[in-house]
Design a protein around this motif. Structure first.
Motif, mmCIF file in Angstrom:
data_model
loop_
_atom_site.group_PDB
_atom_site.id
_atom_site.type_symbol
_atom_site.label_atom_id
_atom_site.label_comp_id
_atom_site.label_asym_id
_atom_site.label_seq_id
_atom_site.Cartn_x
_atom_site.Cartn_y
_atom_site.Cartn_z
ATOM 1 N N SER A 71 0.537 -1.395 0.117
ATOM 2 C CA SER A 71 -0.526 -0.138 0.407
ATOM 3 C C SER A 71 1.049 1.568 0.135
ATOM 4 O O SER A 71 0.336 2.172 -0.570
ATOM 5 C CB SER A 71 -0.998 -0.193 1.442
ATOM 6 O OG SER A 71 -0.023 -0.007 2.240
ATOM 7 N N TYR A 129 -5.375 1.131 -4.819
ATOM 8 C CA TYR A 129 -6.256 1.999 -3.432
ATOM 9 C C TYR A 129 -6.262 3.394 -4.262
ATOM 10 O O TYR A 129 -6.250 4.444 -3.507
ATOM 11 C CB TYR A 129 -4.907 2.150 -2.989
ATOM 12 C CG TYR A 129 -3.769 0.881 -1.405
ATOM 13 C CD1 TYR A 129 -5.064 1.243 -0.815
ATOM 14 C CD2 TYR A 129 -3.132 0.442 -2.169
ATOM 15 C CE1 TYR A 129 -5.308 0.110 0.073
ATOM 16 C CE2 TYR A 129 -3.587 -1.123 -1.297
ATOM 17 C CZ TYR A 129 -3.894 -0.726 -0.043
ATOM 18 O OH TYR A 129 -3.803 -1.962 0.969
ATOM 19 N N TRP A 132 -3.497 9.367 -6.384
ATOM 20 C CA TRP A 132 -3.674 9.604 -5.091
ATOM 21 C C TRP A 132 -3.128 11.703 -6.138
ATOM 22 O O TRP A 132 -2.106 10.996 -7.097
ATOM 23 C CB TRP A 132 -2.923 10.199 -4.302
ATOM 24 C CG TRP A 132 -3.511 8.788 -3.777
ATOM 25 C CD1 TRP A 132 -3.861 7.178 -3.931
ATOM 26 C CD2 TRP A 132 -4.520 9.167 -2.454
ATOM 27 N NE1 TRP A 132 -4.973 7.132 -2.950
ATOM 28 C CE2 TRP A 132 -4.956 7.783 -1.590
ATOM 29 C CE3 TRP A 132 -4.830 10.056 -1.258
ATOM 30 C CZ2 TRP A 132 -6.013 8.026 -0.254
ATOM 31 C CZ3 TRP A 132 -5.362 9.577 -0.161
ATOM 32 C CH2 TRP A 132 -5.793 9.114 -0.243
ATOM 33 N N ARG A 167 -7.715 12.862 -0.360
ATOM 34 C CA ARG A 167 -9.060 13.109 -1.258
ATOM 35 C C ARG A 167 -10.511 12.424 -0.658
ATOM 36 O O ARG A 167 -10.022 11.938 0.244
ATOM 37 C CB ARG A 167 -8.286 11.489 -1.894
ATOM 38 C CG ARG A 167 -9.041 11.121 -2.996
ATOM 39 C CD ARG A 167 -8.900 9.987 -3.740
ATOM 40 N NE ARG A 167 -8.917 8.522 -3.099
ATOM 41 C CZ ARG A 167 -8.226 7.807 -3.448
ATOM 42 N NH1 ARG A 167 -7.371 7.573 -4.496
ATOM 43 N NH2 ARG A 167 -8.428 6.144 -2.484
ATOM 44 N N VAL A 170 -9.924 12.488 3.541
ATOM 45 C CA VAL A 170 -9.029 11.799 3.715
ATOM 46 C C VAL A 170 -7.199 11.805 3.238
ATOM 47 O O VAL A 170 -7.034 11.873 2.115
ATOM 48 C CB VAL A 170 -9.215 10.815 3.183
ATOM 49 C CG1 VAL A 170 -8.353 9.208 4.665
ATOM 50 C CG2 VAL A 170 -10.723 10.094 3.997
ATOM 51 N N GLN A 174 -3.497 8.056 6.367
ATOM 52 C CA GLN A 174 -4.607 7.412 6.852
ATOM 53 C C GLN A 174 -5.009 5.384 5.995
ATOM 54 O O GLN A 174 -5.490 5.308 6.616
ATOM 55 C CB GLN A 174 -5.746 8.118 6.765
ATOM 56 C CG GLN A 174 -5.224 9.564 7.800
ATOM 57 C CD GLN A 174 -6.550 10.402 7.947
ATOM 58 O OE1 GLN A 174 -7.034 11.334 6.743
ATOM 59 N NE2 GLN A 174 -7.171 10.200 8.764
ATOM 60 N N VAL A 175 -4.795 6.102 4.570
ATOM 61 C CA VAL A 175 -5.511 5.058 3.889
ATOM 62 C C VAL A 175 -4.320 4.173 3.608
ATOM 63 O O VAL A 175 -4.137 3.124 3.663
ATOM 64 C CB VAL A 175 -6.037 5.512 2.860
ATOM 65 C CG1 VAL A 175 -6.356 4.361 1.559
ATOM 66 C CG2 VAL A 175 -6.724 6.813 2.997
ATOM 67 N N LEU A 176 -2.997 4.485 3.115
ATOM 68 C CA LEU A 176 -1.544 3.835 2.424
ATOM 69 C C LEU A 176 -0.758 3.019 3.682
ATOM 70 O O LEU A 176 -0.237 2.919 3.613
ATOM 71 C CB LEU A 176 -1.151 4.594 1.861
ATOM 72 C CG LEU A 176 -2.255 4.766 0.790
ATOM 73 C CD1 LEU A 176 -0.936 6.599 -0.371
ATOM 74 C CD2 LEU A 176 -2.660 3.879 -0.203
#
Length: 316
Positions: A71, A129, A132, A167, A170, A174-176
């Motif tokens: 990720s 994912y 970005w 995005r 977020v 926080q996502v990756l």
């Protein structure tokens, strides 16, 4: 692109062409070749070998699948979508920084971040994912002063930190997730160098990695009378791997560690990276300080223009 040899103080090692941007679309006109490494291959499927398998031969890049690298490491598409590099999310206060190579975002006297995107975890056309959008990028002033073309790389300063836009509110981290980062390491350190090589036996469709000892070597450039330092690693990754992280740490060979450098260049047997130290820390701090002010149209006033060069936001 052609092989270019540099002299070093400590060894008679080769320093060659940057493992830089390669054609993102197999339908686009092909660029020059690196001697002995072959040409860009068409897009294909990811390597079918088992995930996390060690390289079959020391110095040969094996597949890396799963874990934090799945990720946090991905393809950085630059130059209006025409070229690709590699990049990784690094831990920061702003939670939206990437580490990559300077030649991926600033080359031949111009920024290449207009419309740039980061595709974490890219694998054989899959984008788990999403994409970005790049906000801006920071490189050492010494890189822009050297005005390095792709075949003539100033490897000791070939590093950049890129801020990525949130995005839907977020933040990327926080996502990756994020790799750690270190600006102080011993002369020799066990590392895993990751990236998306796309020439020779590689097709740019899967994340690859080499493990081994990243040893410090002295490095000189004609325009810089004071020797600097780079790291060298036995590895056969090719163009497209540029900007990929060099990870140190107990879990580095499984794709989790501290970024201590990025792929700058090499030949068909070795990679080189700048050695992260005080200069890299200045660039990182400048990028992170500005990224914290997410809505600011310009860098924070505290950013020292002598310590980092910034790309215009939006690439214009």
């Amino acid at each position: 692109m052609r092989i270019r040899r540099w002299s070093t103080v400590s060894v008679a090692a080769v320093m060659t062409v940057a493992l830089a941007v390669v054609l993102w679309s197999s339908g686009a006109p092909q660029g020059g070749r690196v001697v002995g490494l072959g040409s860009v291959v068409p897009w294909g499927s990811a390597d079918p070998r088992s995930p996390m398998a060690p390289p079959p031969v020391r110095g040969q890049a094996g597949p890396v699948v799963g874990g934090l690298s799945a990720s946090s490491v991905g393809v950085l598409v630059v130059d209006g979508g025409r070229h690709q590099c590699s990049a990784s999310v690094v831990a920061s206060q702003s939670r939206r920084l990437l580490a990559t190579a300077a030649h991926c975002v600033w080359l031949d006297g111009a920024w290449r971040v207009d419309g740039a995107t980061f595709i974490p975890g890219y694998a054989a056309g899959e984008e788990p994912y999403g994409r970005w959008q790049v906000d801006t990028a920071y490189v050492p002033p010494a890189w822009t002063e050297a005005n390095s073309p792709i075949e003539d790389v100033a490897a000791d300063v070939d590093m950049a930190f890129v801020s990525v836009l949130p995005r839907d509110g977020v933040l990327p981290e926080q996502v990756l997730g994020a790799q750690g980062i270190s600006f102080s390491t011993p002369p020799q350190v066990e590392v895993a160098a990751l990236g998306y090589p796309a020439l020779g036996s590689y097709d740019g469709q899967s994340l690859r990695g080499c493990v081994g000892t990243g040893a410090v070597e002295a490095f000189t450039r004609p325009e810089s009378p004071k020797p600097s330092e780079i790291r060298s690693l036995d590895c056969d990754m090719t163009q497209g791997a540029s900007g990929g992280p060099w990870l140190a740490g107990p879990d580095a060979d499984s794709g989790r560690g501290q970024v201590v450098g990025v792929v700058s260049g090499g030949d068909d047997t070795h990679l080189v990276s700048p050695r992260f130290g005080p200069a890299a820390k200045q660039i990182y701090d400048a990028a992170d300080t500005a990224a914290l002010a997410a809505t600011a149209p310009a860098p924070s006033p505290s950013t020292d223009p002598m310590s980092a060069q910034i790309a215009p936001r939006g690439g214009s």
